[in-house]
Design a protein around this motif. Structure first.
Motif, PDB file in Angstrom:
ATOM      1  N   THR A  69       0.835  -1.206   0.000  1.00 54.44           N
ATOM      2  CA  THR A  69       0.000   0.000   0.000  1.00 54.44           C
ATOM      3  C   THR A  69       0.864   1.248   0.000  1.00 54.44           C
ATOM      4  OG1 THR A  69      -1.756  -1.164   1.186  1.00 54.44           O
ATOM      5  CG2 THR A  69      -1.836   1.232   1.218  1.00 54.44           C
ATOM      6  N   LEU A  70       1.937   1.242   0.793  1.00 50.43           N
ATOM      7  CA  LEU A  70       2.854   2.376   0.800  1.00 50.43           C
ATOM      8  C   LEU A  70       3.457   2.611  -0.579  1.00 50.43           C
ATOM      9  CD1 LEU A  70       4.828   1.754   4.130  1.00 50.43           C
ATOM     10  CD2 LEU A  70       3.026   3.444   3.734  1.00 50.43           C
ATOM     11  N   THR A  71       3.921   1.534  -1.188  1.00 45.58           N
ATOM     12  CA  THR A  71       4.563   1.649  -2.499  1.00 45.58           C
ATOM     13  C   THR A  71       3.595   2.185  -3.544  1.00 45.58           C
ATOM     14  OG1 THR A  71       6.011  -0.213  -1.956  1.00 45.58           O
ATOM     15  CG2 THR A  71       5.835   0.409  -4.281  1.00 45.58           C
ATOM     16  N   ALA A  72       2.404   1.600  -3.595  1.00 41.20           N
ATOM     17  CA  ALA A  72       1.423   2.016  -4.598  1.00 41.20           C
ATOM     18  C   ALA A  72       0.946   3.447  -4.356  1.00 41.20           C
ATOM     19  CB  ALA A  72       0.240   1.046  -4.595  1.00 41.20           C
ATOM     20  N   ALA A  73       0.746   3.822  -3.094  1.00 41.07           N
ATOM     21  CA  ALA A  73       0.309   5.185  -2.781  1.00 41.07           C
ATOM     22  C   ALA A  73       1.387   6.200  -3.134  1.00 41.07           C
ATOM     23  CB  ALA A  73      -0.059   5.292  -1.307  1.00 41.07           C
ATOM     24  N   ARG A  74       2.628   5.847  -2.865  1.00 39.19           N
ATOM     25  CA  ARG A  74       3.759   6.713  -3.216  1.00 39.19           C
ATOM     26  C   ARG A  74       3.780   6.974  -4.725  1.00 39.19           C
ATOM     27  NH1 ARG A  74       8.463   3.074  -2.769  1.00 39.19           N
ATOM     28  NH2 ARG A  74       7.972   3.126  -0.551  1.00 39.19           N
ATOM     29  N   ILE A  75       3.580   5.922  -5.512  1.00 37.26           N
ATOM     30  CA  ILE A  75       3.588   6.058  -6.969  1.00 37.26           C
ATOM     31  C   ILE A  75       2.394   6.879  -7.432  1.00 37.26           C
ATOM     32  CG2 ILE A  75       3.421   4.808  -9.159  1.00 37.26           C
ATOM     33  CD1 ILE A  75       4.948   2.493  -7.778  1.00 37.26           C
ATOM     34  N   LEU A  76       1.210   6.586  -6.870  1.00 36.98           N
ATOM     35  CA  LEU A  76       0.010   7.326  -7.266  1.00 36.98           C
ATOM     36  C   LEU A  76       0.151   8.802  -6.925  1.00 36.98           C
ATOM     37  CD1 LEU A  76      -2.842   7.405  -8.417  1.00 36.98           C
ATOM     38  CD2 LEU A  76      -3.707   6.844  -6.130  1.00 36.98           C
ATOM     39  N   GLU A  77       0.654   9.112  -5.748  1.00 37.15           N
ATOM     40  CA  GLU A  77       0.834  10.511  -5.364  1.00 37.15           C
ATOM     41  C   GLU A  77       1.727  11.227  -6.367  1.00 37.15           C
ATOM     42  OE1 GLU A  77       1.682  12.791  -1.236  1.00 37.15           O
ATOM     43  OE2 GLU A  77       3.341  11.523  -1.912  1.00 37.15           O
ATOM     44  N   GLY A  78       2.830  10.595  -6.745  1.00 34.10           N
ATOM     45  CA  GLY A  78       3.727  11.199  -7.719  1.00 34.10           C
ATOM     46  C   GLY A  78       3.072  11.377  -9.075  1.00 34.10           C
ATOM     47  N   GLN A  79       2.313  10.388  -9.512  1.00 35.71           N
ATOM     48  CA  GLN A  79       1.655  10.479 -10.817  1.00 35.71           C
ATOM     49  C   GLN A  79       0.562  11.533 -10.831  1.00 35.71           C
ATOM     50  OE1 GLN A  79       0.610   6.360 -11.655  1.00 35.71           O
ATOM     51  NE2 GLN A  79       2.680   5.918 -12.413  1.00 35.71           N
ATOM     52  N   LEU A  80      -0.123  11.707  -9.707  1.00 35.57           N
ATOM     53  CA  LEU A  80      -1.130  12.764  -9.625  1.00 35.57           C
ATOM     54  C   LEU A  80      -0.487  14.151  -9.717  1.00 35.57           C
ATOM     55  CD1 LEU A  80      -3.458  11.341  -6.822  1.00 35.57           C
ATOM     56  CD2 LEU A  80      -3.982  11.524  -9.270  1.00 35.57           C
ATOM     57  N   GLN A  81       0.805  14.219  -9.390  1.00 35.61           N
ATOM     58  CA  GLN A  81       1.551  15.476  -9.490  1.00 35.61           C
ATOM     59  C   GLN A  81       2.239  15.637 -10.836  1.00 35.61           C
ATOM     60  OE1 GLN A  81       4.171  15.043  -6.124  1.00 35.61           O
ATOM     61  NE2 GLN A  81       2.597  15.580  -4.623  1.00 35.61           N
ATOM     62  N   GLY A  82       2.004  14.697 -11.753  1.00 34.13           N
ATOM     63  CA  GLY A  82       2.572  14.778 -13.089  1.00 34.13           C
ATOM     64  C   GLY A  82       3.924  14.131 -13.243  1.00 34.13           C
ATOM     65  N   ASN A  83       4.373  13.378 -12.232  1.00 34.93           N
ATOM     66  CA  ASN A  83       5.668  12.700 -12.293  1.00 34.93           C
ATOM     67  C   ASN A  83       5.492  11.230 -12.652  1.00 34.93           C
ATOM     68  OD1 ASN A  83       6.942  15.103 -11.347  1.00 34.93           O
ATOM     69  ND2 ASN A  83       6.344  14.555  -9.260  1.00 34.93           N
ATOM     70  N   MET A  84       6.599  10.546 -12.849  1.00 35.62           N
ATOM     71  CA  MET A  84       6.514   9.114 -13.138  1.00 35.62           C
ATOM     72  C   MET A  84       6.009   8.354 -11.923  1.00 35.62           C
ATOM     73  SD  MET A  84       9.878   8.478 -15.525  1.00 35.62           S
ATOM     74  CE  MET A  84       9.202   7.039 -16.350  1.00 35.62           C
ATOM     75  N   GLY A  85       6.404   8.804 -10.731  1.00 42.32           N
ATOM     76  CA  GLY A  85       5.824   8.265  -9.511  1.00 42.32           C
ATOM     77  C   GLY A  85       6.740   7.438  -8.642  1.00 42.32           C
ATOM     78  N   GLU A  86       7.529   6.567  -9.267  1.00 40.75           N
ATOM     79  CA  GLU A  86       8.324   5.620  -8.485  1.00 40.75           C
ATOM     80  C   GLU A  86       9.410   6.287  -7.645  1.00 40.75           C
ATOM     81  OE1 GLU A  86       6.823   3.578 -12.199  1.00 40.75           O
ATOM     82  OE2 GLU A  86       7.858   5.459 -11.751  1.00 40.75           O
ATOM     83  N   GLU A  87       9.854   7.447  -8.076  1.00 43.55           N
ATOM     84  CA  GLU A  87      10.992   8.104  -7.427  1.00 43.55           C
ATOM     85  C   GLU A  87      10.607   8.880  -6.170  1.00 43.55           C
ATOM     86  OE1 GLU A  87       8.750  10.992  -9.610  1.00 43.55           O
ATOM     87  OE2 GLU A  87       9.495   9.030 -10.206  1.00 43.55           O
ATOM     88  N   GLY A  88       9.316   9.041  -5.902  1.00 41.69           N
ATOM     89  CA  GLY A  88       8.869   9.890  -4.799  1.00 41.69           C
ATOM     90  C   GLY A  88       8.885   9.206  -3.445  1.00 41.69           C
ATOM     91  N   TYR A  89       8.505   9.965  -2.443  1.00 42.56           N
ATOM     92  CA  TYR A  89       8.382   9.462  -1.075  1.00 42.56           C
ATOM     93  C   TYR A  89       7.114  10.042  -0.459  1.00 42.56           C
ATOM     94  CZ  TYR A  89      13.376   8.265  -1.343  1.00 42.56           C
ATOM     95  OH  TYR A  89      14.597   7.745  -1.716  1.00 42.56           O
ATOM     96  N   LEU A  90       6.388   9.236   0.295  1.00 40.98           N
ATOM     97  CA  LEU A  90       5.352   9.782   1.151  1.00 40.98           C
ATOM     98  C   LEU A  90       6.035  10.561   2.274  1.00 40.98           C
ATOM     99  CD1 LEU A  90       3.060   6.621   1.374  1.00 40.98           C
ATOM    100  CD2 LEU A  90       2.653   8.681  -0.007  1.00 40.98           C
ATOM    101  N   SER A  91       5.334  11.486   2.884  1.00 48.67           N
ATOM    102  CA  SER A  91       5.954  12.408   3.844  1.00 48.67           C
ATOM    103  C   SER A  91       6.781  11.695   4.907  1.00 48.67           C
ATOM    104  CB  SER A  91       4.876  13.260   4.512  1.00 48.67           C
ATOM    105  OG  SER A  91       3.954  12.432   5.232  1.00 48.67           O
ATOM    106  N   PHE A  92       6.273  10.631   5.455  1.00 49.09           N
ATOM    107  CA  PHE A  92       6.942   9.960   6.562  1.00 49.09           C
ATOM    108  C   PHE A  92       8.021   8.984   6.100  1.00 49.09           C
ATOM    109  CE2 PHE A  92       2.835   8.079   5.559  1.00 49.09           C
ATOM    110  CZ  PHE A  92       3.169   6.763   5.249  1.00 49.09           C
ATOM    111  N   GLU A  93       8.095   8.707   4.808  1.00 50.66           N
ATOM    112  CA  GLU A  93       9.119   7.791   4.317  1.00 50.66           C
ATOM    113  C   GLU A  93      10.506   8.434   4.298  1.00 50.66           C
ATOM    114  OE1 GLU A  93       6.866   4.611   1.496  1.00 50.66           O
ATOM    115  OE2 GLU A  93       7.198   6.583   0.599  1.00 50.66           O
TER     116      GLU A  93
END
Length: 530
Positions: A69-93
């Motif tokens: 869930t963390l991994t998928a949410a991290r990717i989705l958050e990045g993609q919603l911001q227009g990025n590829m997604g995999e490279e991002g971090y959730l705030s607490f990560e």
């Protein structure tokens, strides 16, 4: 041995090995953003200092928020911001310390939220389905509660004179929040109508009653105790506090009779009588009107049952605050106490999204959860506040196939170098995300309430997804084993920590260790005699 050390050091970067040269590495390698980012992260770790004593502790629990869930949410958050997604971090990560927690209950390999939260908040493991009691309990047997109660971090914080708060997007009487304040032989005893007559006759109290009478109950258990009660309570679940009488319906009631209580008691009125200076609120307007500088205590119940999914929140009749809004307001109230505070924040509907087989709702609630953590980071001093972010358990939620980098995480698998969805051996496309069991695929298109699937027939197995927009809010993923609801999983969950005593979150630990991290930071047990 010395020669080996020198040789090894010569292969590392100068910033780590001092006088060692990085000349043996190609310039393209050392100038790579991947290489530089790793150097930066390691330098931050080498520069860390550690403190142990905190003024405040905030425990964030993402219900059902497993690693996938963390991994998928991290990717989705990045993609919603227009990025590829995999490279991002959730705030607490980005927190400096991480561990893995073993989630099993005393009697169960795959746990439930009652047993897991009791472990996190009391320091001992217990059975499935029971709250605030040890493993000698027998579920559903009122007489086994007495003498088997455990003390919680929230109770100890009250006894120490700290301010306290609990927040949940689920019913505030649901397992996770209830474990902070209640003692019950069954997590389902949320109000008196849920209890067997025998349990009532024996003197067991329903969970809603225990919340309203928390101060009295704690003082009766601890000789000489003088506490002021839980200062902030935000969540759903009004039905368990109101009598089964339409005359007591709230303005945004969705049922003919909002309340479930069969004893005729209005617990919201009882709370207001006990705390005449406190504020009871039930909608966004009431929430917004809270003055955080002058409010001594607040009781907010924003829905008849659970609060809305984040994606569905705008559809609430009277309006509901978001998890991040509730977190910010709670901190602004609690930090008026110069001695400090303890706050528990649960995102309960991550779990419900998964149970409904809706990755969209589970992930969008996880993203909002990460925003709530960020709001706590912004509102506190990391030198005096320990923030712990974890989950009670995971779900049978998978990330699979071989999608190319940046492929929509909610989409169908498109392989590296391809533009069309990959086909399985049955000739049909398939999604990256899926569930091992559950209700199965639904194409509810723009529906934002994951629970709408419960009005549909179970639809497990493979389906033709050609022409189906699997990234829509109403799409529910395929599931292999047909069940009325998707289940929890049994693997370890992550613990992320920042602040005093955070460095103790290392390795693979039993879930009940989380209580001991809190105690290390606040010295709760040492300062309290029970």
């Amino acid at each position: 041995m010395l020669k080996q050390s020198i040789t090894l050091c010569s292969l590392l970067v100068a910033s780590i090995c001092g006088s060692a040269s990085a000349a043996v590495l190609p310039e393209a390698q050392t100038q790579s953003s991947w290489y530089k980012d790793a150097q930066t992260q390691l330098a931050k770790k080498l520069a860390r200092t550690q403190s142990t004593k905190a003024k405040n502790v905030i425990l964030f629990v993402g219900d059902g928020m497993g690693v996938s869930t963390l991994t998928a949410a991290r990717i989705l958050e990045g993609q919603l911001q227009g990025n590829m997604g995999e490279e991002g971090y959730l705030s607490f990560e980005t927190f400096p310390y991480t561990a893995l927690a073993k989630t099993y209950n005393v009697d169960a390999q795959t746990p439930d939220s009652a047993g897991t939260m009791t472990a996190m908040i009391s320091g001992i493991k217990t059975d499935v389905g029971v709250i605030g009691v040890d493993e000698d309990i027998e579920r559903g047997k009122c007489e086994t509660v007495f003498g088997n109660e455990v003390s919680t971090a929230l109770e100890l914080a009250e006894l120490k004179g700290l301010s306290t708060g609990i927040i949940s997007t689920a019913r505030i009487t649901h397992a996770t929040p209830a474990a902070t304040y209640a003692k019950s032989a069954d997590r389902n005893w949320e109000d008196i109508s849920d209890m067997p007559a025998e349990a009532v006759e024996m003197g067991c109290k329903d969970i809603a009653d225990q919340l309203i009478n928390f101060e009295t109950n704690l003082e009766s258990r601890v000789t000489g105790a003088d506490v002021d009660g839980i200062d902030v309570v935000f969540g759903g679940g009004r039905r368990h506090f109101l009598p089964k009488d339409a005359a007591f319906n709230s303005p945004d009631a969705v049922s003919e009779k909002e309340g479930d209580r069969t004893d005729g008691r209005d617990l919201t009125a009882e709370w207001q009588a006990a705390y005449p200076q406190g504020q009871y609120v039930f909608d966004q307007a009431g929430f917004d009107a809270i003055n955080t500088e002058t409010t001594s205590s607040v009781f907010g119940l924003f829905n008849e049952s659970h609060m809305q999914y984040e994606a569905d929140r705008n559809n609430d009749i009277a309006g509901e605050p978001s998890l991040s809004q509730m977190t910010s307001k709670a901190i602004d109230i609690l930090d008026n106490n110069q001695d400090g505070f303890f706050l528990m924040v649960e995102s309960g509907r991550i779990d419900h999204g998964h149970h409904a087989g809706s990755a969209y709702n589970a992930l969008t609630d996880t993203i909002e959860f990460a925003k709530a953590v960020q709001s706590a980071i912004d509102a506190t001093d990391p030198q005096e506040t320990l923030i712990i972010v974890t989950a009670d358990h995971s779900h049978v939620f998978t990330i699979a196939g071989y999608p190319k980098r940046g492929n929509p995480i909610l989409g169908k698998v498109v392989a590296v170098g391809q533009t069309e969805p990959a086909l399985a051996k049955d000739g049909l496309p398939y999604t990256t995300l899926g569930y091992t069991n559950g209700r199965g695929m639904q194409n509810l298109m723009t529906e934002t309430n994951a629970d709408a699937t419960y009005g549909q027939a179970v639809n497990a197995g493979r389906h033709d997804l050609n022409g189906v927009d699997t990234t829509s809010s109403g799409y529910h993923q395929e599931a292999l084993v047909p069940l009325s609801s998707e289940t929890h999983a049994g693997e370890d969950v992550a613990i992320h920590a920042q602040g005093p005593s955070a460095h103790l979150a290392q390795g693979v630990v039993e879930q009940n260790t989380i209580f001991h991290l809190i105690d290390s930071a606040l010295e709760l047990v040492a300062d309290t005699e029970l």
